[in-house]
Design a protein around this motif. Structure first.
Motif, mmCIF file in Angstrom:
data_model
loop_
_atom_site.group_PDB
_atom_site.id
_atom_site.type_symbol
_atom_site.label_atom_id
_atom_site.label_comp_id
_atom_site.label_asym_id
_atom_site.label_seq_id
_atom_site.Cartn_x
_atom_site.Cartn_y
_atom_site.Cartn_z
ATOM 1 N N GLU A 104 0.846 -1.188 0.000
ATOM 2 C CA GLU A 104 0.000 0.000 0.000
ATOM 3 C C GLU A 104 0.883 1.240 0.000
ATOM 4 O OE1 GLU A 104 -2.607 1.482 -0.378
ATOM 5 O OE2 GLU A 104 -4.293 0.089 -0.305
ATOM 6 N N PHE A 105 0.255 2.429 0.060
ATOM 7 C CA PHE A 105 1.004 3.674 0.000
ATOM 8 C C PHE A 105 0.506 4.645 1.064
ATOM 9 C CE2 PHE A 105 1.367 1.759 -4.126
ATOM 10 C CZ PHE A 105 2.674 2.028 -4.516
ATOM 11 N N SER A 106 1.452 5.383 1.654
ATOM 12 C CA SER A 106 1.095 6.443 2.598
ATOM 13 C C SER A 106 0.544 7.635 1.825
ATOM 14 C CB SER A 106 2.330 6.860 3.403
ATOM 15 O OG SER A 106 3.309 7.430 2.550
ATOM 16 N N ALA A 107 0.045 8.626 2.543
ATOM 17 C CA ALA A 107 -0.530 9.812 1.898
ATOM 18 C C ALA A 107 0.484 10.543 1.034
ATOM 19 C CB ALA A 107 -1.092 10.756 2.957
ATOM 20 N N ASP A 108 1.769 10.467 1.429
ATOM 21 C CA ASP A 108 2.802 11.136 0.649
ATOM 22 C C ASP A 108 3.526 10.197 -0.312
ATOM 23 O OD1 ASP A 108 3.620 9.940 2.990
ATOM 24 O OD2 ASP A 108 5.226 11.358 3.416
ATOM 25 N N GLY A 109 2.890 9.058 -0.618
ATOM 26 C CA GLY A 109 3.368 8.204 -1.701
ATOM 27 C C GLY A 109 4.474 7.239 -1.374
ATOM 28 N N VAL A 110 4.747 6.986 -0.099
ATOM 29 C CA VAL A 110 5.790 6.032 0.279
ATOM 30 C C VAL A 110 5.216 4.611 0.245
ATOM 31 C CG1 VAL A 110 7.397 5.299 2.080
ATOM 32 C CG2 VAL A 110 6.929 7.741 1.731
ATOM 33 N N PRO A 111 5.839 3.684 -0.500
ATOM 34 C CA PRO A 111 5.366 2.297 -0.517
ATOM 35 C C PRO A 111 5.598 1.635 0.845
ATOM 36 C CG PRO A 111 6.825 2.761 -2.379
ATOM 37 C CD PRO A 111 6.981 3.882 -1.406
ATOM 38 N N ILE A 112 4.551 1.105 1.428
ATOM 39 C CA ILE A 112 4.632 0.488 2.755
ATOM 40 C C ILE A 112 3.897 -0.838 2.752
ATOM 41 C CG2 ILE A 112 4.737 2.717 3.944
ATOM 42 C CD1 ILE A 112 1.671 2.100 4.645
ATOM 43 N N LEU A 113 3.922 -1.527 3.896
ATOM 44 C CA LEU A 113 3.141 -2.746 4.065
ATOM 45 C C LEU A 113 1.924 -2.464 4.943
ATOM 46 C CD1 LEU A 113 5.752 -5.585 4.712
ATOM 47 C CD2 LEU A 113 5.004 -4.583 2.539
ATOM 48 N N MET A 114 0.751 -2.704 4.390
ATOM 49 C CA MET A 114 -0.496 -2.618 5.171
ATOM 50 C C MET A 114 -1.625 -3.217 4.343
ATOM 51 S SD MET A 114 -2.100 0.488 7.443
ATOM 52 C CE MET A 114 -0.702 0.353 8.558
ATOM 53 N N HIS A 115 -2.544 -3.859 5.015
ATOM 54 C CA HIS A 115 -3.652 -4.503 4.311
ATOM 55 C C HIS A 115 -4.861 -3.603 4.172
ATOM 56 C CE1 HIS A 115 -7.348 -6.945 3.986
ATOM 57 N NE2 HIS A 115 -6.620 -7.733 3.219
ATOM 58 N N PHE A 176 4.012 -10.498 -3.453
ATOM 59 C CA PHE A 176 3.555 -9.116 -3.328
ATOM 60 C C PHE A 176 2.066 -9.058 -3.644
ATOM 61 C CE2 PHE A 176 8.065 -8.514 -4.612
ATOM 62 C CZ PHE A 176 8.511 -7.762 -3.533
ATOM 63 N N ASP A 177 1.240 -8.815 -2.644
ATOM 64 C CA ASP A 177 -0.196 -8.668 -2.864
ATOM 65 C C ASP A 177 -0.488 -7.180 -3.045
ATOM 66 O OD1 ASP A 177 -2.909 -8.799 -3.000
ATOM 67 O OD2 ASP A 177 -3.223 -9.594 -0.982
ATOM 68 N N VAL A 178 -0.792 -6.787 -4.272
ATOM 69 C CA VAL A 178 -1.008 -5.375 -4.590
ATOM 70 C C VAL A 178 -2.488 -5.061 -4.466
ATOM 71 C CG1 VAL A 178 -0.678 -3.564 -6.296
ATOM 72 C CG2 VAL A 178 0.964 -5.446 -6.152
ATOM 73 N N LYS A 179 -2.834 -4.131 -3.577
ATOM 74 C CA LYS A 179 -4.225 -3.836 -3.277
ATOM 75 C C LYS A 179 -4.886 -2.940 -4.322
ATOM 76 C CE LYS A 179 -5.130 -5.720 -0.307
ATOM 77 N NZ LYS A 179 -5.247 -7.199 -0.179
ATOM 78 N N GLY A 180 -4.101 -2.211 -5.090
ATOM 79 C CA GLY A 180 -4.632 -1.279 -6.087
ATOM 80 C C GLY A 180 -3.534 -0.358 -6.573
ATOM 81 N N HIS A 181 -3.901 0.861 -6.949
ATOM 82 C CA HIS A 181 -2.896 1.843 -7.389
ATOM 83 C C HIS A 181 -1.980 1.223 -8.445
ATOM 84 C CE1 HIS A 181 -4.195 3.765 -3.641
ATOM 85 N NE2 HIS A 181 -3.799 2.691 -2.993
ATOM 86 N N ALA A 182 -2.560 0.769 -9.533
ATOM 87 C CA ALA A 182 -1.817 -0.009 -10.520
ATOM 88 C C ALA A 182 -0.548 0.682 -10.996
ATOM 89 C CB ALA A 182 -2.724 -0.330 -11.712
ATOM 90 N N ASP A 183 -0.639 1.941 -11.384
ATOM 91 C CA ASP A 183 0.529 2.643 -11.916
ATOM 92 C C ASP A 183 1.593 2.852 -10.847
ATOM 93 O OD1 ASP A 183 -0.629 2.796 -14.419
ATOM 94 O OD2 ASP A 183 -1.523 4.762 -14.065
ATOM 95 N N GLU A 184 1.172 3.305 -9.660
ATOM 96 C CA GLU A 184 2.125 3.548 -8.575
ATOM 97 C C GLU A 184 2.794 2.252 -8.129
ATOM 98 O OE1 GLU A 184 -0.985 4.484 -8.687
ATOM 99 O OE2 GLU A 184 -1.188 6.621 -8.196
ATOM 100 N N ALA A 185 2.001 1.181 -8.035
ATOM 101 C CA ALA A 185 2.552 -0.097 -7.591
ATOM 102 C C ALA A 185 3.541 -0.644 -8.620
ATOM 103 C CB ALA A 185 1.418 -1.095 -7.369
ATOM 104 N N ALA A 188 6.769 1.328 -8.303
ATOM 105 C CA ALA A 188 7.509 1.002 -7.084
ATOM 106 C C ALA A 188 8.167 -0.372 -7.186
ATOM 107 C CB ALA A 188 6.573 1.056 -5.880
ATOM 108 N N LEU A 189 7.423 -1.347 -7.698
ATOM 109 C CA LEU A 189 7.970 -2.694 -7.824
ATOM 110 C C LEU A 189 9.041 -2.758 -8.905
ATOM 111 C CD1 LEU A 189 4.674 -4.743 -7.415
ATOM 112 C CD2 LEU A 189 6.609 -4.705 -5.829
ATOM 113 N N ASN A 190 8.826 -2.027 -9.974
ATOM 114 C CA ASN A 190 9.821 -1.997 -11.042
ATOM 115 C C ASN A 190 11.161 -1.490 -10.521
ATOM 116 O OD1 ASN A 190 10.737 -2.361 -13.632
ATOM 117 N ND2 ASN A 190 10.007 -0.398 -14.381
ATOM 118 N N ALA A 191 11.111 -0.443 -9.696
ATOM 119 C CA ALA A 191 12.342 0.107 -9.112
ATOM 120 C C ALA A 191 13.016 -0.921 -8.206
ATOM 121 C CB ALA A 191 12.016 1.377 -8.331
#
Length: 334
Positions: A104-115, A176-185, A188-191
C-alpha cells in the motif's frame, strides 16, 4: 499458453453468443475475429516455466525441491503482527518458504506494508491510510492490536524496501499482494526489481485486480505474476452472506460474479500471462488443480489454517498454500 482445443472452444462460444445477440453471421464473425486479434496482439506470454518454478516450487527452504511451498499470510499474522519485519522474521524461524505481503502507500506516496484502507485495526492510530503521512505512520505501534502485543510492542510499519531487504536476507520467497494503485505499484515494484535483480527468481506479484497485473507485465514482462480470485466476491462477503440487502442489487452483482469468474478462468489469465492462480481454499479441488495444471498454471490456495486442511493440501492436492500460522490452528481472516 492456452492449448488449441481450448482456443477453439472459447471462440466457438463467443461466436454463438454474438450470433444470438446480433443475428448477423457476418458481424458475428467480424466481432469474434476482432476479439481473437485483440488477444493475439495484447496478451502477454507466461514467463519461462523454469523460472516460474523457482518461485513457486523453490529448492530451498522447508518444502524442499518441487514440494509444497508454505507461505506465511501477511507474514503470518497469527504468529506476529501482520505485515511487519517481526512477522517476516517469525515466519522464517517457523519454516515458511515465503511470505505474502500487502503493498500500500502512505498519503505522501511512500510504498509500505499494510492490508487495510485505515490504520485502525492493526495499530494504535486511527484514520484513513490515504490521509496519513509516512512520518505519522512511523510513530504508530503496529503490534498494538495483536494478541501478542506484549512480545512485539513498538513494532513499526515498515517500508516496502525494508521488508524486501529482510526477505532477501532470510532467503524467503515474496508474494507481493497489490491492493490497487496499478501505476504507482508497478513503478515502485519496477524500481525494486532493478535494485534487487534476485527478485526475478524470488518473488511473484499478485492482485485481485487484473489491471494491476496487466500493468505490471507492461512495466516489466519478466516478472512472475498471479491473479487472485474468490468466486462470488462482488455479491457476497467472505462468510457467504450477501453484501447488499437490496434483492435487485444482489441479483445484478451475482450475474456480474458469474461473468467475472468466467473471465478469470478463460480470458484474463492468458491476457495477463500469469504463472499462478491464487484461489480461496473452499473452491480448490483435485479437478481444479488439474484444470490449471493443463494450462501451465500453478494453484496456490488461501487461507489454509487448520491442521486437517494443511495435511490435505500437502498430502493429497500437493498444492502450495498460504496460511496465517505455521505453528498452530487459527481462525481464518476470510
Amino acid at each position: 499458453m492456452l492449448q488449441l482445443g481450448d482456443e477453439v472452444t472459447l471462440f466457438s462460444v463467443v461466436f454463438v453468443l454474438l450470433l444470438l445477440g446480433t443475428r448477423s453471421p457476418l458481424w458475428t464473425a467480424v466481432l469474434t475475429a476482432s476479439l481473437y486479434l485483440f488477444l493475439a496482439m495484447f496478451r502477454f506470454p507466461q514467463v519461462p516455466v523454469s523460472r516460474a518454478r523457482q518461485v513457486l516450487r523453490p529448492s530451498r527452504g522447508a518444502a524442499g525441491s518441487g514440494k509444497v511451498s508454505v507461505i506465511a499470510h501477511r507474514g503470518g499474522g497469527h504468529d506476529a503482527p501482520e505485515n511487519t519485519i517481526a512477522a517476516i522474521r517469525e515466519a522464517s524461524q517457523n519454516g515458511a518458504v515465503g511470505v505474502e505481503l500487502d503493498l500500500e502507500f502512505s498519503a505522501d506516496g511512500v510504498p509500505i506494508l499494510m492490508h487495510d484502507e485505515t490504520v485502525d485495526r492493526t495499530t494504535n492510530g486511527s484514520g484513513l491510510l490515504s490521509q496519513t503521512s509516512f512520518s505519522e505512520l512511523r510513530k504508530l505501534d503496529a503490534a498494538a492490536k495483536h494478541r501478542l502485543s506484549h512480545k512485539f510492542a513498538g513494532e513499526k510499519v515498515p517500508t516496502l524496501e525494508e521488508a524486501v531487504e529482510e526477505c532477501i536476507r532470510l532467503q524467503l520467497i515474496v508474494y507481493f499482494d497489490v491492493k490497487g494503485h496499478a501505476d504507482e505499484a508497478a513503478a515502485a515494484l519496477n524500481a525494486l526489481f532493478k535494485k534487487h535483480p534476485v527478485l526475478y527468481n524470488n518473488s511473484i506479484v499478485c492482485s485481485f485486480e487484473p489491471k494491476v497485473i496487466y500493468r505490471m507485465r507492461q512495466s516489466d514482462p519478466e516478472v512472475v505474476t498471479a491473479l487472485t480470485h474468490r468466486p462470488w466476491s462482488l455479491s457476497r462477503l467472505g462468510d457467504g452472506t450477501p453484501r447488499f440487502s437490496s434483492p435487485w442489487k444482489h441479483h445484478w452483482l451475482t450475474l456480474l460474479d458469474v461473468v467475472l469468474d468466467w473471465a478469470h478462468h478463460h480470458l484474463l489469465w492468458r491476457l495477463c500471462g500469469v504463472s499462478a492462480f491464487l484461489m480461496q481454499k473452499n473452491f480448490v479441488s483435485p479437478d481444479y488443480v488439474s484444470f490449471w495444471s493443463q494450462r501451465g498454471v500453478e494453484v496456490v490456495a488461501w487461507t489454509v489454517n487448520t491442521a486437517v486442511e494443511k495435511e490435505y493440501y500437502q498430502e493429497v492436492l500437493k498444492t502450495n498454500y498460504i496460511t496465517d500460522s505455521l505453528v498452530e490452528d487459527c481462525d481464518p481472516h476470510y
